[in-house]
Design a protein around this motif. Structure first.
Motif, PDB file in Angstrom:
ATOM      1  N   PHE A 197       6.440   4.120  -4.805  1.00  0.00           N
ATOM      2  CA  PHE A 197       6.037   2.726  -4.962  1.00  0.00           C
ATOM      3  C   PHE A 197       4.520   2.623  -5.074  1.00  0.00           C
ATOM      4  CE2 PHE A 197       9.851   0.909  -2.320  1.00  0.00           C
ATOM      5  CZ  PHE A 197      10.727   1.424  -3.255  1.00  0.00           C
ATOM      6  N   PRO A 198       4.013   1.713  -5.912  1.00  0.00           N
ATOM      7  CA  PRO A 198       2.568   1.474  -5.949  1.00  0.00           C
ATOM      8  C   PRO A 198       2.123   0.658  -4.735  1.00  0.00           C
ATOM      9  CG  PRO A 198       3.683  -0.052  -7.413  1.00  0.00           C
ATOM     10  CD  PRO A 198       4.751   0.886  -6.891  1.00  0.00           C
ATOM     11  N   ILE A 199       0.914   0.924  -4.273  1.00  0.00           N
ATOM     12  CA  ILE A 199       0.368   0.146  -3.159  1.00  0.00           C
ATOM     13  C   ILE A 199       0.296  -1.323  -3.578  1.00  0.00           C
ATOM     14  CG2 ILE A 199      -1.646  -0.221  -1.684  1.00  0.00           C
ATOM     15  CD1 ILE A 199      -0.197   2.357  -1.081  1.00  0.00           C
ATOM     16  N   PRO A 200       0.767  -2.256  -2.752  1.00  0.00           N
ATOM     17  CA  PRO A 200       0.681  -3.673  -3.115  1.00  0.00           C
ATOM     18  C   PRO A 200      -0.748  -4.103  -3.426  1.00  0.00           C
ATOM     19  CG  PRO A 200       2.111  -3.381  -1.215  1.00  0.00           C
ATOM     20  CD  PRO A 200       1.461  -2.044  -1.464  1.00  0.00           C
ATOM     21  N   ASP A 201      -0.885  -5.030  -4.350  1.00  0.00           N
ATOM     22  CA  ASP A 201      -2.205  -5.458  -4.811  1.00  0.00           C
ATOM     23  C   ASP A 201      -3.118  -5.874  -3.669  1.00  0.00           C
ATOM     24  OD1 ASP A 201      -1.475  -4.981  -7.410  1.00  0.00           O
ATOM     25  OD2 ASP A 201      -0.954  -7.072  -7.847  1.00  0.00           O
ATOM     26  N   ASP A 202      -2.591  -6.635  -2.712  1.00  0.00           N
ATOM     27  CA  ASP A 202      -3.425  -7.173  -1.646  1.00  0.00           C
ATOM     28  C   ASP A 202      -3.813  -6.127  -0.610  1.00  0.00           C
ATOM     29  OD1 ASP A 202      -3.340  -9.597  -2.839  1.00  0.00           O
ATOM     30  OD2 ASP A 202      -1.924 -10.513  -1.442  1.00  0.00           O
ATOM     31  N   GLU A 203      -3.332  -4.908  -0.749  1.00  0.00           N
ATOM     32  CA  GLU A 203      -3.605  -3.877   0.244  1.00  0.00           C
ATOM     33  C   GLU A 203      -4.462  -2.737  -0.289  1.00  0.00           C
ATOM     34  OE1 GLU A 203      -2.755  -4.625   3.114  1.00  0.00           O
ATOM     35  OE2 GLU A 203      -1.317  -6.200   2.714  1.00  0.00           O
ATOM     36  N   ARG A 204      -4.948  -2.859  -1.487  1.00  0.00           N
ATOM     37  CA  ARG A 204      -5.592  -1.715  -2.115  1.00  0.00           C
ATOM     38  C   ARG A 204      -6.889  -1.296  -1.441  1.00  0.00           C
ATOM     39  NH1 ARG A 204      -2.913  -0.282  -6.636  1.00  0.00           N
ATOM     40  NH2 ARG A 204      -1.590  -1.847  -7.620  1.00  0.00           N
ATOM     41  N   GLU A 205      -7.521  -2.184  -0.683  1.00  0.00           N
ATOM     42  CA  GLU A 205      -8.759  -1.804  -0.014  1.00  0.00           C
ATOM     43  C   GLU A 205      -8.513  -1.166   1.335  1.00  0.00           C
ATOM     44  OE1 GLU A 205     -11.639  -4.915   0.028  1.00  0.00           O
ATOM     45  OE2 GLU A 205     -11.144  -5.559  -1.992  1.00  0.00           O
ATOM     46  N   TYR A 206      -7.259  -1.177   1.802  1.00  0.00           N
ATOM     47  CA  TYR A 206      -6.841  -0.497   3.022  1.00  0.00           C
ATOM     48  C   TYR A 206      -7.617  -0.901   4.269  1.00  0.00           C
ATOM     49  CZ  TYR A 206      -4.761   2.683  -0.330  1.00  0.00           C
ATOM     50  OH  TYR A 206      -4.056   3.209  -1.359  1.00  0.00           O
ATOM     51  N   GLY A 207      -6.904  -1.458   5.189  1.00  0.00           N
ATOM     52  CA  GLY A 207      -7.377  -1.485   6.560  1.00  0.00           C
ATOM     53  C   GLY A 207      -8.169  -2.685   6.993  1.00  0.00           C
ATOM     54  N   VAL A 208      -8.696  -3.520   6.107  1.00  0.00           N
ATOM     55  CA  VAL A 208      -9.437  -4.695   6.524  1.00  0.00           C
ATOM     56  C   VAL A 208      -8.483  -5.882   6.516  1.00  0.00           C
ATOM     57  CG1 VAL A 208     -11.325  -6.249   6.014  1.00  0.00           C
ATOM     58  CG2 VAL A 208     -11.581  -3.819   5.581  1.00  0.00           C
ATOM     59  N   VAL A 209      -8.430  -6.589   7.604  1.00  0.00           N
ATOM     60  CA  VAL A 209      -7.498  -7.699   7.731  1.00  0.00           C
ATOM     61  C   VAL A 209      -8.246  -9.004   7.599  1.00  0.00           C
ATOM     62  CG1 VAL A 209      -5.764  -8.776   9.173  1.00  0.00           C
ATOM     63  CG2 VAL A 209      -6.126  -6.321   9.310  1.00  0.00           C
ATOM     64  N   ASP A 210      -7.819  -9.836   6.674  1.00  0.00           N
ATOM     65  CA  ASP A 210      -8.342 -11.192   6.583  1.00  0.00           C
ATOM     66  C   ASP A 210      -7.380 -12.099   7.307  1.00  0.00           C
ATOM     67  OD1 ASP A 210      -9.548 -10.871   3.172  1.00  0.00           O
ATOM     68  OD2 ASP A 210     -10.461 -10.360   5.070  1.00  0.00           O
TER      69      ASP A 210
END
Length: 482
Positions: free
Chosen positions: A461-474
C-alpha cells in the motif's frame, strides 16, 4: 488542516507541556483524563479493555480489516448480487485515485496509529504508576497483553504497507514508536520492524506465562474470564508463529504453531450450525457489542439479499471457492445453513449475522482474528513435504471433506502452497487473512484476479497522502489553550 494522526488518540491526547488537558480515549463511549485514569487498578483495567473496544471500530477489525476492504482486494464478493466484472474489480488496485481504496487505506492507517497511541500511553503509565496495580499477577497480565497488542497492530501495518518480505526485507515500511510523543519518526526497515515486533511478543510471552486461560465467563472476576477475547498467552504464541512465518523462519514458526496446537486446549470445529464464527477454536477474537444492529446493513437476514448487501456471492463463485461440485459437498465452511445462507441465487456468509434466537452463547458477536486452523496450516508449511499432507488433511476432514479426497505425498513445494492457498480461501472467508497469504507467497494472480493485474505490483500500500511527512501531528484542539 493536514490531518497527520499518527500519534493521537481518538479524542484529544494533549501532547507535551503545551496542553493543559491530558486526555486519552479509553473506551468507545468514555473519555477519561489520563493522569486520573492511571491512579487505580480499575483505571488500568478500563484502559486495556477500552483498547479492545476500539479495535471493533468499522475502520479496522470491525469491518475493513476482516470482512471489508481486505476481502475486496481478493475479489470475494459479487457486489449487490451483480455478476463479477473484472474491469470494475480492477478499480480497487488504483490505490491513488479510486476513492474507496484511497479512503479505506487512509482510515485504516489513522485508526491503527490511534490505537497504538493508546497502547503506548498505557505502557508508559505502567512504568510510572505500577504501584496502583495491587492484585497479584495483574501487572504482568496487563503489560503482557498491551505489548502483544502493540505487536499485533504493527505486524498488520507491516503486512499491508511493507514489502513482500522474501523479496526485500530491508525496504522501509512504516514509522515505529514505542512511547507517546511528537518528535518526527522516519519509516523503519521491515527487518528492524519485525525485530521490534518479535521483541514485544517474546516479552509478552514471558509475562503471560501464568495466564489463567479461562475461556468461559468468570462471574467471580470478569477481568480474567473469556480469555479468547484477550491477547492471551496462546494468542501470543500464535502471533509469534505468524510473524516468524512471514519473515521466513519456518523452524520457529513451526515450533510456536505446535505449542499452540498441543497446549491451547481448543479443538477444531466440525459443526458451525450454531458456532458460525468458529468461536470454539478462536485463539484471539473480539466481541462486538450490538453486532446484529451495527452490521445489519452489511449482513441482512431478509431475502432476497441482492440489493441489500454488497457482501453476497453468486452461485458460481460459491461453488468454485468451496469446491461444491467436487470434493466440498459436505464441507461445513460452504454448506448452506452452516457456513452460508442463500436466497436461491445469492449466497451470504453467516459469520457476522445476528440471530436473537441463537444468540445465547454470543457466537453472533464474535470477530475471529486468530483461529486454531491457521496453526495447522502454518505447521503444514513448515514441515517436510512428506508430512504436510497429513496436517492439511486433518483440518479438511474435520470440516467435512471425505478422507477419500485426502491429499497424498506432495512432490513439489508449489503443490503444497496451492493446497494451502485453497484452504486459506475457504477457512478464512470474510476474515481478511487470504490477502496476506497471497502476499507472503508472492502470488502474481489468484481466482478472479482481474487479467490486467499482476498482483506483485499491488501488494504494498502507498503511504496515505496526509502522512507522508511522518511523525508530526497537527491537532486542532480548542481545549488546549492555557
Amino acid at each position: 488542516m493536514m490531518k497527520k494522526i499518527i500519534l493521537i488518540c481518538t479524542c484529544v491526547v494533549a501532547l507535551a507541556a503545551t496542553a493543559c488537558s491530558d486526555w486519552i480515549d479509553v473506551a468507545p463511549k468514555t473519555n477519561v483524563e489520563s493522569a486520573d485514569l492511571f491512579t487505580s487498578e480499575s483505571g488500568f483495567k478500563n484502559a486495556l479493555i477500552g483498547i479492545y473496544g476500539r479495535m471493533t471500530f468499522q475502520e479496522t477489525y470491525g469491518r475493513q480489516l476482516t470482512f471489508g476492504y481486505m476481502e475486496r482486494l481478493v475479489q470475494r464478493y459479487d457486489v449487490g448480487g451483480v455478476v463479477y466484472d473484472e474491469v470494475q474489480a480492477a478499480r480497487y488496485y488504483d490505490y491513488e485515485n479510486y476513492d474507496d481504496s484511497r479512503n479505506s487505506q487512509a482510515s485504516i492507517w489513522a485508526n491503527m496509529y490511534q490505537t497504538i497511541a493508546n497502547i503506548n500511553n498505557l505502557l508508559g503509565y505502567l512504568e510510572t504508576n505500577a504501584e496502583y496495580i495491587t492484585t497479584d499477577g495483574y501487572y504482568n497480565l496487563i503489560k503482557g497483553e498491551a505489548l502483544a497488542l502493540r505487536a499485533f497492530h504493527y505486524f498488520d501495518l507491516m503486512r499491508m504497507w511493507g514489502p513482500v518480505y522474501s523479496e526485500d526485507p530491508t525496504a522501509d515500511v512504516v514509522p515505529y514508536r514505542e512511547v507517546l510523543g511528537v518528535e518526527q519518526v522516519p519509516p523503519m526497515p521491515a527487518n528492524e520492524l519485525a525485530q521490534e515486533i518479535l521483541d514485544d511478543l517474546h516479552q509478552a510471552d514471558s509475562l503471560l506465562v501464568d495466564d489463567p486461560m479461562i475461556y468461559d465467563y468468570n462471574s467471580d472476576d470478569l477481568f480474567i474470564g473469556e480469555r479468547q477475547y484477550r491477547m492471551n498467552k496462546f494468542a501470543v504464541k500464535a502471533l509469534l508463529a505468524r510473524v516468524y512465518l512471514w519473515i521466513g523462519d519456518k523452524e520457529q514458526a513451526g515450533y510456536y504453531a505446535g505449542e499452540v496446537i498441543d497446549g491451547c486446549g481448543l479443538e477444531l470445529v466440525s459443526n458451525n450450525t450454531v458456532d458460525v464464527s468458529m468461536k470454539e477454536e478462536t485463539l484471539f477474537g473480539l466481541k462486538m457489542d450490538n453486532m446484529e444492529e451495527d452490521l445489519a446493513d452489511f449482513w441482512p437476514t431478509q431475502v432476497p439479499y441482492a440489493g441489500q448487501s454488497n457482501f453476497v456471492i453468486r452461485q458460481d463463485n460459491w461453488q468454485t471457492v468451496f469446491e461444491r461440485n467436487t470434493i466440498g459437498g459436505n464441507d461445513v465452511r460452504g454448506t448452506v445453513g452452516r457456513g452460508f445462507l442463500t436466497d436461491g441465487t445469492n449466497y451470504l456468509c453467516r459469520k457476522y449475522l445476528g440471530n436473537s434466537e441463537n444468540d445465547a452463547d454470543g457466537y453472533y458477536e464474535n470477530i475471529p482474528l486468530i483461529r486454531l486452523s491457521e496453526m495447522y496450516y502454518i505447521q503444514a508449511e513448515c514441515v517436510s513435504l512428506s508430512e504436510a499432507d497429513d496436517i492439511i488433511n486433518t483440518v479438511r476432514n474435520v470440516r467435512g471433506i471425505s478422507r477419500a479426497n485426502n491429499y497424498s505425498d506432495f512432490t513439489r513445494e508449489q503443490d503444497r502452497l496451492d493446497a494451502l492457498r485453497d484452504e486459506y480461501s475457504k477457512d478464512f472467508f470474510a476474515e481478511g487473512q487470504y490477502f496476506y497469504f497471497l502476499k507472503r507467497n508472492n502470488y502474481s494472480t489468484f481466482y478472479r484476479c482481474p487479467s490486467s493485474i499482476n498482483m506483485r505490483n499491488y501488494y504494498v500500500f502507498p503511504i496515505p497522502d496526509d502522512e507522508r511527512e511522518y511523525g508530526v501531528v497537527d491537532v486542532e484542539d480548542e481545549n488546549t489553550e492555557n
